[in-house]
Design an enzyme around this catalytic site. Sequence first.
Site, PDB file in Angstrom:
ATOM      1  N   PRO A 270      85.888 -97.018 -81.449  1.00  0.00           N
ATOM      2  CG  PRO A 270      87.173 -95.123 -81.807  1.00  0.00           C
ATOM      3  CD  PRO A 270      87.130 -96.367 -80.980  1.00  0.00           C
ATOM      4  N   GLY A 271      85.112 -97.812 -84.877  1.00  0.00           N
ATOM      5  CA  GLY A 271      85.468 -98.658 -86.014  1.00  0.00           C
ATOM      6  C   GLY A 271      86.459 -97.900 -86.878  1.00  0.00           C
TER       7      GLY A 271
ATOM      8  N   GLY B 271      95.530 -87.519 -85.687  1.00  0.00           N
ATOM      9  CA  GLY B 271      94.302 -88.302 -85.593  1.00  0.00           C
ATOM     10  C   GLY B 271      93.348 -87.904 -84.479  1.00  0.00           C
TER      11      GLY B 271
ATOM     12  N   GLY C  55      98.843 -89.004 -77.068  1.00  0.00           N
ATOM     13  CA  GLY C  55      98.814 -89.230 -78.525  1.00  0.00           C
ATOM     14  C   GLY C  55      98.048 -88.132 -79.243  1.00  0.00           C
ATOM     15  CB  ALA C  56      97.476 -84.694 -78.440  1.00  0.00           C
TER      16      ALA C  56
ATOM     17  CE1 TYR D 294      95.295-101.346 -82.493  1.00  0.00           C
ATOM     18  CE2 TYR D 294      93.402-102.268 -83.647  1.00  0.00           C
ATOM     19  CZ  TYR D 294      94.020-101.211 -82.982  1.00  0.00           C
ATOM     20  OH  TYR D 294      93.345-100.019 -82.808  1.00  0.00           O
TER      21      TYR D 294
HETATM   22  P1  NDP Z   1      97.225 -91.884 -85.443  1.00  0.00           P
HETATM   23  O1  NDP Z   1      98.361 -92.706 -85.909  1.00  0.00           O
HETATM   24  O2  NDP Z   1      96.722 -90.797 -86.317  1.00  0.00           O
HETATM   25  O3  NDP Z   1      97.581 -91.252 -84.000  1.00  0.00           O
HETATM   26  C1  NDP Z   1      98.206 -92.001 -83.018  1.00  0.00           C
HETATM   27  C2  NDP Z   1      98.736 -91.071 -81.935  1.00  0.00           C
HETATM   28  O4  NDP Z   1      99.323 -91.870 -80.903  1.00  0.00           O
HETATM   29  C3  NDP Z   1      99.803 -90.124 -82.442  1.00  0.00           C
HETATM   30  O5  NDP Z   1      99.585 -88.852 -81.879  1.00  0.00           O
HETATM   31  C4  NDP Z   1     101.095 -90.725 -81.908  1.00  0.00           C
HETATM   32  O6  NDP Z   1     102.006 -89.678 -81.624  1.00  0.00           O
HETATM   33  C5  NDP Z   1     100.611 -91.341 -80.599  1.00  0.00           C
HETATM   34  N1  NDP Z   1     101.493 -92.391 -80.123  1.00  0.00           N
HETATM   35  C6  NDP Z   1     101.773 -93.594 -80.708  1.00  0.00           C
HETATM   36  N2  NDP Z   1     102.680 -94.252 -79.992  1.00  0.00           N
HETATM   37  C7  NDP Z   1     102.975 -93.463 -78.918  1.00  0.00           C
HETATM   38  C8  NDP Z   1     103.854 -93.590 -77.822  1.00  0.00           C
HETATM   39  N3  NDP Z   1     104.614 -94.684 -77.663  1.00  0.00           N
HETATM   40  N4  NDP Z   1     103.910 -92.589 -76.912  1.00  0.00           N
HETATM   41  C9  NDP Z   1     103.149 -91.483 -77.060  1.00  0.00           C
HETATM   42  N5  NDP Z   1     102.310 -91.299 -78.072  1.00  0.00           N
HETATM   43  C10 NDP Z   1     102.231 -92.270 -79.005  1.00  0.00           C
HETATM   44  O7  NDP Z   1      96.058 -92.927 -85.106  1.00  0.00           O
HETATM   45  P2  NDP Z   1      94.577 -92.734 -84.509  1.00  0.00           P
HETATM   46  O8  NDP Z   1      94.313 -91.331 -84.130  1.00  0.00           O
HETATM   47  O9  NDP Z   1      93.663 -93.397 -85.441  1.00  0.00           O
HETATM   48  O10 NDP Z   1      94.702 -93.654 -83.222  1.00  0.00           O
HETATM   49  C11 NDP Z   1      94.450 -93.199 -81.916  1.00  0.00           C
HETATM   50  C12 NDP Z   1      93.946 -94.358 -81.071  1.00  0.00           C
HETATM   51  O11 NDP Z   1      92.716 -94.813 -81.616  1.00  0.00           O
HETATM   52  C13 NDP Z   1      94.848 -95.580 -81.023  1.00  0.00           C
HETATM   53  O12 NDP Z   1      94.819 -96.101 -79.712  1.00  0.00           O
HETATM   54  C14 NDP Z   1      94.197 -96.554 -82.006  1.00  0.00           C
HETATM   55  O13 NDP Z   1      94.497 -97.876 -81.679  1.00  0.00           O
HETATM   56  C15 NDP Z   1      92.751 -96.219 -81.785  1.00  0.00           C
HETATM   57  N6  NDP Z   1      91.816 -96.558 -82.849  1.00  0.00           N
HETATM   58  C16 NDP Z   1      92.003 -96.148 -84.137  1.00  0.00           C
HETATM   59  C17 NDP Z   1      91.062 -96.445 -85.111  1.00  0.00           C
HETATM   60  C18 NDP Z   1      91.246 -96.075 -86.530  1.00  0.00           C
HETATM   61  O14 NDP Z   1      90.663 -96.749 -87.406  1.00  0.00           O
HETATM   62  N7  NDP Z   1      91.970 -95.028 -86.857  1.00  0.00           N
HETATM   63  C19 NDP Z   1      89.834 -97.150 -84.761  1.00  0.00           C
HETATM   64  C20 NDP Z   1      89.737 -97.547 -83.385  1.00  0.00           C
HETATM   65  C21 NDP Z   1      90.680 -97.233 -82.477  1.00  0.00           C
HETATM   66  P3  NDP Z   1     103.607 -89.741 -81.836  1.00  0.00           P
HETATM   67  O15 NDP Z   1     103.869 -90.610 -83.030  1.00  0.00           O
HETATM   68  O16 NDP Z   1     103.977 -88.312 -82.010  1.00  0.00           O
HETATM   69  O17 NDP Z   1     104.126 -90.315 -80.577  1.00  0.00           O
HETATM   70  C1  8X3 Z   2      91.301 -99.667 -85.516  1.00  0.00           C
HETATM   71  C2  8X3 Z   2      90.163-100.133 -86.340  1.00  0.00           C
HETATM   72  O1  8X3 Z   2      89.318-102.019 -87.810  1.00  0.00           O
HETATM   73  O2  8X3 Z   2      91.532-101.179 -88.245  1.00  0.00           O
HETATM   74  O3  8X3 Z   2      91.157-100.078 -84.197  1.00  0.00           O
HETATM   75  O4  8X3 Z   2      91.136-102.520 -86.309  1.00  0.00           O
HETATM   76  S1  8X3 Z   2      90.588-101.518 -87.217  1.00  0.00           S
END
Ligand code: NDP
Ligand code: 8X3
Length: 259
Positions: A183-184, A13, A9-10, A153
């Site tokens: 993370p929050g 974010g 997921g690079a 979720y």
């Molecule tokens: P983004 O939506 O910015 O990034 C998510 C990434 O995951 C993208 O690069 C996307 O790439 C990839 N992804 C999603 N589904 C798939 C899949 N099926 N196969 C491969 N890659 C996938 O969100 P965040 O950076 O915020 O999220 C990253 C992680 O952090 C997640 O696990 C999220 O649950 C977690 N998180 C986020 C928080 C927040 O508040 N933002 C807080 C706590 C945890 P692509 O679409 O190109 O496949």
């Molecule tokens: C993502 C943070 O608070 O939206 O894990 O669930 S929250």
Amino acid sequence: MNKTIFVTGATSGFGKAIATLFAQKGFDVIINGRRNDRLQALKQELETQFQSKVIALCFDVRDKDAVNQSLSELKQQVAQIDILVNNAGLAAGLATIDEGDTDNWDRMIDTNIKGLLYVTRQIAPMMREQCSGHIVNIGSTAGKLAYKNGNVYCATKFAVDALSQSMRIDLLPYGIKVTAINPGMAETEFSLVRFAGDEARAAKMYEGVSALKAEDIADAVYYCATLPPHVCINDLTLTCLTQANGFYSIKEAERITNK
Ligand code: NDP
Ligand code: 8X3
């Protein structure tokens, strides 16, 4: 020889920020995501900016055959993977359990739990043979405390917490570290995805809250991944200063006190 990090997921974010920071610090980087245009752009950016060695793997972590094929081919190309960051994930929707969309439930369970498992199943044996390695699982404050309408979720992130604890036990004999980073609220494309592209609704989530930035999570991963060999951060929860936990933030405080 440079160390190698693999980040799922690079394309956005946290994952993009983690890949960028580690490339800047001299790591070889393997990046994954489904959006190949973004993957190729990041590969080019890291190669140009930091002269990094980058491998881009475009696959959906939910697709077990694609994961297995891509990572089998990867093992022919790289001798060692030092760090795996299981980051790919998403939230889809925000609804009570009696009104939730079951397709959204499938997407979250398949990505956040099963995708993490499929990737780990391929990489952990490599680390076991190396007798070294570090798996970093991106959990969430949602995996520590359930919140209103978060049900599925939250459940997926509670599962990540349980898997991190369990993997740590399983992999301990081989000197493999397992760290859960929780993370929050952080401002990425997360809410845009959760609300199916509704930009106004996504932006509202971060109003009046100095949310974490993707770079904050990258810093935390880098800190955990560069400690002395005998030190493992098992579980690290971080929030911005306007959020106490997954439920209670400045917004909630103002609502309760009617400010
Ligand atoms: P983004 O939506 O910015 O990034 C998510 C990434 O995951 C993208 O690069 C996307 O790439 C990839 N992804 C999603 N589904 C798939 C899949 N099926 N196969 C491969 N890659 C996938 O969100 P965040 O950076 O915020 O999220 C990253 C992680 O952090 C997640 O696990 C999220 O649950 C977690 N998180 C986020 C928080 C927040 O508040 N933002 C807080 C706590 C945890 P692509 O679409 O190109 O496949
Ligand atoms: C993502 C943070 O608070 O939206 O894990 O669930 S929250």
